[in-house]
Write a protein that holds these residues in place. Structure first.
Motif, mmCIF file in Angstrom:
data_model
loop_
_atom_site.group_PDB
_atom_site.id
_atom_site.type_symbol
_atom_site.label_atom_id
_atom_site.label_comp_id
_atom_site.label_asym_id
_atom_site.label_seq_id
_atom_site.Cartn_x
_atom_site.Cartn_y
_atom_site.Cartn_z
ATOM 1 N N ASN A 148 -4.863 -4.929 10.638
ATOM 2 C CA ASN A 148 -4.814 -5.694 9.264
ATOM 3 C C ASN A 148 -4.628 -4.995 8.289
ATOM 4 O OD1 ASN A 148 -5.214 -8.253 10.338
ATOM 5 N ND2 ASN A 148 -7.347 -8.283 10.292
ATOM 6 N N GLN A 149 -5.325 -3.616 8.575
ATOM 7 C CA GLN A 149 -5.144 -2.464 7.218
ATOM 8 C C GLN A 149 -3.503 -2.227 7.174
ATOM 9 O OE1 GLN A 149 -7.676 0.893 8.214
ATOM 10 N NE2 GLN A 149 -9.256 -0.683 8.043
ATOM 11 N N SER A 150 -2.857 -1.903 8.260
ATOM 12 C CA SER A 150 -1.350 -1.737 8.500
ATOM 13 C C SER A 150 -0.870 -2.838 7.815
ATOM 14 C CB SER A 150 -0.879 -1.318 9.766
ATOM 15 O OG SER A 150 -1.495 0.239 9.913
ATOM 16 N N LEU A 151 -0.960 -4.074 8.097
ATOM 17 C CA LEU A 151 -0.306 -5.293 7.659
ATOM 18 C C LEU A 151 -0.482 -5.303 6.160
ATOM 19 C CD1 LEU A 151 1.228 -8.036 7.653
ATOM 20 C CD2 LEU A 151 -1.163 -9.157 8.327
ATOM 21 N N LEU A 152 -1.633 -4.974 5.433
ATOM 22 C CA LEU A 152 -1.844 -5.218 4.134
ATOM 23 C C LEU A 152 -1.234 -3.933 3.471
ATOM 24 C CD1 LEU A 152 -3.073 -6.386 1.701
ATOM 25 C CD2 LEU A 152 -5.247 -5.097 2.150
ATOM 26 N N ALA A 153 -1.147 -2.643 4.096
ATOM 27 C CA ALA A 153 -0.413 -1.699 3.617
ATOM 28 C C ALA A 153 1.237 -2.117 3.426
ATOM 29 C CB ALA A 153 -0.423 -0.532 4.571
ATOM 30 N N ALA A 154 1.713 -2.612 4.403
ATOM 31 C CA ALA A 154 3.106 -3.120 4.298
ATOM 32 C C ALA A 154 3.409 -4.108 3.227
ATOM 33 C CB ALA A 154 3.452 -3.846 5.510
ATOM 34 N N ILE A 155 2.144 -4.901 3.041
ATOM 35 C CA ILE A 155 2.618 -6.239 1.885
ATOM 36 C C ILE A 155 2.326 -5.488 0.562
ATOM 37 C CG2 ILE A 155 1.541 -7.947 1.000
ATOM 38 C CD1 ILE A 155 0.700 -8.981 3.815
ATOM 39 N N ILE A 156 1.517 -4.364 0.427
ATOM 40 C CA ILE A 156 1.330 -3.545 -1.103
ATOM 41 C C ILE A 156 2.753 -2.879 -1.093
ATOM 42 C CG2 ILE A 156 0.205 -1.349 -1.885
ATOM 43 C CD1 ILE A 156 -2.079 -2.089 -0.263
ATOM 44 N N HIS A 157 3.425 -2.357 -0.083
ATOM 45 C CA HIS A 157 4.649 -1.629 -0.379
ATOM 46 C C HIS A 157 5.775 -2.662 -0.751
ATOM 47 C CE1 HIS A 157 8.054 0.963 0.569
ATOM 48 N NE2 HIS A 157 8.414 -0.261 1.266
ATOM 49 N N HIS A 158 5.734 -3.812 -0.090
ATOM 50 C CA HIS A 158 6.939 -4.705 -0.339
ATOM 51 C C HIS A 158 6.599 -5.380 -1.482
ATOM 52 C CE1 HIS A 158 9.450 -3.909 3.052
ATOM 53 N NE2 HIS A 158 8.341 -3.992 3.900
ATOM 54 N N GLU A 159 5.338 -5.789 -1.883
ATOM 55 C CA GLU A 159 5.055 -6.791 -2.806
ATOM 56 C C GLU A 159 4.367 -6.244 -4.185
ATOM 57 O OE1 GLU A 159 6.127 -10.041 -2.465
ATOM 58 O OE2 GLU A 159 6.527 -10.203 -0.252
ATOM 59 N N GLY A 160 3.752 -5.141 -3.879
ATOM 60 C CA GLY A 160 3.177 -4.630 -5.034
ATOM 61 C C GLY A 160 1.767 -4.809 -4.841
ATOM 62 N N GLY B 106 0.519 4.619 6.853
ATOM 63 C CA GLY B 106 -0.639 5.586 6.611
ATOM 64 C C GLY B 106 -0.940 6.059 5.250
ATOM 65 N N LYS B 107 0.315 6.152 4.372
ATOM 66 C CA LYS B 107 0.087 6.634 2.906
ATOM 67 C C LYS B 107 -0.689 5.581 2.234
ATOM 68 C CE LYS B 107 4.085 9.235 3.017
ATOM 69 N NZ LYS B 107 5.649 9.285 2.944
ATOM 70 N N LEU B 108 -0.512 4.441 2.743
ATOM 71 C CA LEU B 108 -1.035 3.245 1.968
ATOM 72 C C LEU B 108 -2.317 2.643 2.429
ATOM 73 C CD1 LEU B 108 2.044 1.206 0.586
ATOM 74 C CD2 LEU B 108 0.672 2.629 -0.654
ATOM 75 N N ASN B 109 -2.849 3.299 3.690
ATOM 76 C CA ASN B 109 -4.015 2.891 4.362
ATOM 77 C C ASN B 109 -5.213 2.863 3.252
ATOM 78 O OD1 ASN B 109 -6.569 3.676 5.795
ATOM 79 N ND2 ASN B 109 -5.426 2.431 7.220
ATOM 80 N N ALA B 110 -5.476 3.924 2.439
ATOM 81 C CA ALA B 110 -6.677 4.004 1.683
ATOM 82 C C ALA B 110 -6.667 2.956 0.728
ATOM 83 C CB ALA B 110 -6.756 5.464 1.187
ATOM 84 N N GLU B 111 -5.553 2.534 0.177
ATOM 85 C CA GLU B 111 -5.346 1.718 -0.849
ATOM 86 C C GLU B 111 -5.701 0.202 -0.364
ATOM 87 O OE1 GLU B 111 -1.801 1.941 -2.867
ATOM 88 O OE2 GLU B 111 -2.191 0.060 -4.200
ATOM 89 N N ALA B 112 -5.171 -0.005 0.975
ATOM 90 C CA ALA B 112 -5.481 -1.443 1.759
ATOM 91 C C ALA B 112 -6.945 -1.304 1.846
ATOM 92 C CB ALA B 112 -4.681 -1.160 2.822
ATOM 93 N N VAL B 113 -7.559 -0.443 2.242
ATOM 94 C CA VAL B 113 -9.011 -0.599 2.779
ATOM 95 C C VAL B 113 -9.985 -0.894 1.500
ATOM 96 C CG1 VAL B 113 -10.856 0.872 3.235
ATOM 97 C CG2 VAL B 113 -8.766 1.210 4.636
ATOM 98 N N LYS B 114 -9.339 -0.255 0.330
ATOM 99 C CA LYS B 114 -10.008 -0.562 -1.162
ATOM 100 C C LYS B 114 -9.808 -1.955 -1.525
ATOM 101 C CE LYS B 114 -9.773 1.643 -5.474
ATOM 102 N NZ LYS B 114 -8.547 1.241 -6.255
ATOM 103 N N VAL B 115 -8.621 -2.375 -1.182
ATOM 104 C CA VAL B 115 -8.486 -3.959 -1.454
ATOM 105 C C VAL B 115 -9.050 -4.984 -0.591
ATOM 106 C CG1 VAL B 115 -6.484 -5.914 -1.281
ATOM 107 C CG2 VAL B 115 -5.925 -3.650 -2.326
ATOM 108 N N PHE B 116 -9.368 -4.524 0.624
ATOM 109 C CA PHE B 116 -9.973 -5.608 1.693
ATOM 110 C C PHE B 116 -11.630 -5.615 1.232
ATOM 111 C CE2 PHE B 116 -7.025 -4.814 5.444
ATOM 112 C CZ PHE B 116 -6.724 -6.149 5.207
ATOM 113 N N ASP B 117 -11.884 -4.167 0.514
ATOM 114 C CA ASP B 117 -13.498 -4.238 -0.005
ATOM 115 C C ASP B 117 -13.537 -4.936 -1.086
ATOM 116 O OD1 ASP B 117 -15.679 -2.903 0.912
ATOM 117 O OD2 ASP B 117 -15.604 -1.544 -1.002
ATOM 118 N N GLU B 118 -12.833 -4.674 -2.079
ATOM 119 C CA GLU B 118 -12.763 -5.603 -3.283
ATOM 120 C C GLU B 118 -12.766 -7.264 -3.221
ATOM 121 O OE1 GLU B 118 -10.368 -2.355 -6.089
ATOM 122 O OE2 GLU B 118 -9.290 -4.086 -5.588
#
Ligand SMILES: [Fe+2]
Length: 358
Positions: free
Chosen positions: A184-196, A342-354
């Protein structure tokens, strides 16, 4: 502050790796196999692997038969293997590290535990978007993260994107595992990359709002819950579906029979697809054998075993799918550079937390 977020990200990634395959196939022999660094370089290759499937051993046996090189395997959770590699340092006997998810491979590279490989065979066999830009890791299998639906309750025309799952009509009907899981973290990272970042956060919040229950269990558990009438749609990896369709357990076969598969985002950037993969360890004492093994795993012969015995997609076109995966049809995969996950993993984790996605 930034460093802190990065560290939190790394920790979460490790945690995610620990739970990535929870509830998947059996995890026997964890950490019990012995490696052998006393044999000559021509005869042995030592593998640290997070994968725990019979198909992998079948491939190692075939490699030994063809080359005379003995394959010693240490099988454990990814975080344990990482800790072991770091502890062993330059005296590590590990030649090859095998794991799942590009986010994990990225982390291992960041930690300096891989080395670059110059192999024409790997450059030809593994498409550029499925390997590291500096040739430190290589994808060996692919898995798509698809939407499934209960055929009794949902028509496939009702949804076609990950974003559709956040619509009001799916309130209380979406099944998906914990955000601690790297898939799920990688899925969200991909969405961050594509959609902002903003849209990605809206998506994650929308999924939380529509959940049928608090996230629990692995991907297979979502399929079982869906078939049992708890929720109407779910997000899972394709190989679990293939394994359930061909399972010896009747409950898994029955659950599979109730569901349909949708490849999301076909009119957009394609369905989120991840890999499992391998790299040569930084201090590999048997580097030539390590490269030979990874080359073998990328061969047509090995790709067929991954597809048939473990229900994974081959890493390149023109190779057969398993009958079950073939029945899902062809699809457009997201071909983003997987290092981005991998690069966006930390950001994805932060969003899930929020958004409080447990
Ligand atoms: Fe898995």
């Amino acid at each position: 502050m930034k460093k802190q977020v990065l560290l939190v990200g790394y920790f979460s990634l490790l945690l995610a790796l620990l739970v990535a395959c929870k509830g998947g196939a059996n995890q026997s022999n964890e950490g019990t196999a012995q490696v052998d660094s006393t044999q000559t370089a021509e005869k042995v290759v030592n593998v640290y692997s997070h994968r725990h499937y019979p198909a992998d051993q079948q491939l190692y046996d075939e490699f030994t038969k063809q080359t005379g090189i003995k394959v010693n395997v240490v099988q454990a959770k990814a975080a344990e293997l990482l800790a072991r590699l770091e502890q062993e340092g330059a005296s590590s006997p590990a030649d090859v590290l095998v794991t799942v998810d590009a986010g994990a491979l990225y982390l291992i590279k960041q930690k300096g535990l891989f080395q670059a490989i110059n192999s024409e065979t790997l450059n030809q066999n593994v498409p550029a978007y499925l390997r590291d830009t500096e040739n430190q890791w290589f994808g060996l299998t692919q898995r798509a993260r698809v939407i499934i639906y209960n055929k009794d309750k949902v028509k496939p025309s009702q949804l076609s994107t990950y974003e559709d799952l956040t619509k009001a009509q799916w309130k209380g009907k979406v099944l998906i595992r914990s955000s601690e899981n790297i898939y799920n973290q990688s899925l969200l990272a991909a969405i961050i990359h594509h959609e902002g970042a903003e849209k990605a956060k809206q998506w994650a919040a929308g999924i939380v709002k529509n959940m049928a229950r608090e996230p629990k269990g692995g991907d297979k558990d979502q399929v079982l819950a869906l078939a049992a009438g708890e929720g109407e749609v779910a997000v899972v990896n394709t190989y679990y579906l293939g394994q359930m369709a061909n399972s010896k357990e009747e409950a898994e076969q029955k659950a599979f029979a109730k569901i349909g598969v949708i490849f999301p985002n076909q009119a957009k950037y394609g369905t989120h697809t991840n890999i499992s993969g391998a790299g040569v360890c930084k201090y590999s004492p048997n580097k030539d054998n390590a490269v030979k093994l990874i080359e073998f795993l990328s061969s047509n012969q090995a790709q067929k075993v991954y597809a048939e015995a473990n229900q994974e997609y081959p890493i390149r076109g023109g190779l057969p799918y398993s009958a079950t995966l073939e029945s899902f049809g062809k699809f457009k995969a997201d071909t983003l550079d997987l290092s981005i996950l991998g690069k966006l993993n930390a950001e994805a984790v932060k969003v899930f937390d929020e958004v409080k996605w447990k």
